[in-house]
Design a protein around this motif. Sequence first.
Motif, PDB file in Angstrom:
ATOM      1  N   ASN A   1     -76.531 -12.220  -6.312  1.00 14.32           N
ATOM      2  CA  ASN A   1     -76.994 -13.325  -5.752  1.00 14.32           C
ATOM      3  C   ASN A   1     -78.186 -13.028  -4.808  1.00 14.32           C
ATOM      4  O   ASN A   1     -79.073 -13.522  -4.472  1.00 14.32           O
ATOM      5  N   GLU A   2     -77.610 -12.070  -3.871  1.00 19.71           N
ATOM      6  CA  GLU A   2     -78.425 -11.676  -2.489  1.00 19.71           C
ATOM      7  C   GLU A   2     -79.677 -10.783  -2.891  1.00 19.71           C
ATOM      8  O   GLU A   2     -80.634 -10.875  -2.165  1.00 19.71           O
ATOM      9  N   PHE A   3     -79.405  -9.971  -3.645  1.00 17.71           N
ATOM     10  CA  PHE A   3     -80.404  -8.994  -4.184  1.00 17.71           C
ATOM     11  C   PHE A   3     -80.977  -9.052  -5.536  1.00 17.71           C
ATOM     12  O   PHE A   3     -79.982  -9.355  -6.406  1.00 17.71           O
ATOM     13  N   LYS A   4     -82.107  -8.319  -5.915  1.00 19.67           N
ATOM     14  CA  LYS A   4     -82.744  -8.325  -7.160  1.00 19.67           C
ATOM     15  C   LYS A   4     -81.951  -6.987  -7.649  1.00 19.67           C
ATOM     16  O   LYS A   4     -82.835  -5.979  -7.316  1.00 19.67           O
ATOM     17  N   VAL A   5     -80.886  -6.793  -8.331  1.00 23.02           N
ATOM     18  CA  VAL A   5     -80.164  -5.608  -8.805  1.00 23.02           C
ATOM     19  C   VAL A   5     -79.897  -5.401 -10.232  1.00 23.02           C
ATOM     20  O   VAL A   5     -78.823  -4.900 -10.522  1.00 23.02           O
TER      21      VAL A   5
END
Length: 287
Positions: free
Chosen positions: A178-182
């Motif tokens: 949710n924090e990073f586009k991974v």
Amino acid sequence: MIIIAESGATKTDWRSVASDGSVISVRTAGINVATMPAEVVRAIVDESVPQLNPKGERVSEIHFYAAGLIIPEGGTIPPAARGLDAALKLHFPQAETEYASDLLDAARSVCGHGSGIAAIMGTGSNSCFYDGEKIVSNVRSAGFILGDEGGGACLGKMFVADFLKGLVPEPVSTDFANEFKVDYPTVVQNVYKGEAPSRYLGEFAPWIMARYDSCGYVREIADRNFRNFIERCLCRYDIKNYPVGVVGGFGFANRERFAGVAAEYGIRLGTVVPSPIEGLVKYHTEK
């Protein structure tokens, strides 16, 4: 007057020490002597000089430190630094100029004029034994693919590899997503085809370490990263008789955690700083 510069990929920290002992601090863009056009290097030097030497004092010494600066045998100027040297000589034709690596700046910063072990723990890592004048031995860093144990990029690589294989436990895995586009294609693009894969992986390190105390999984991989650096690099030096000084933002931010793991190996930490520049000022003014 003495001028000291410590340059990284994104910034250059400059200090000038006047004859009366006063110090001026300036920060400019980073100087990559291997890839930057000569005109860009000259523009950065031109920007810094008026701020560093507003009274026009005679500059007797310049010490410029950066990653990858290797002095050729029998020479004084690394081939990659010739454009920088020309730019500096336009302003300070009489100054004696020294070019040196980031590993030597770390050693001088944390060991001063004494012997000791110096470790760089930033996005990447490196280490050496320093005898008070020169680097005597160095276990090669080998970069973030083959080495850089103990650095932020190596921790990011370990975590992201586990994440892509579904090995990161919940809720950390979902929080990370949710924090990073991974998603898989984005990670592969940035790691295998991106311009700065080490920096990309290192950017995850602060987020990961923020969960060190609350997540057993994070604590285990973070400590493993530290142990790999200690066992594969630092234990190759005389850790029984010399303290280990640390330079780098990642090492400084996690100094207490690293110290706890290092103590298990009998390692004593010496000076730990986020940047070498102030130690370099002390080194050169005492010299």
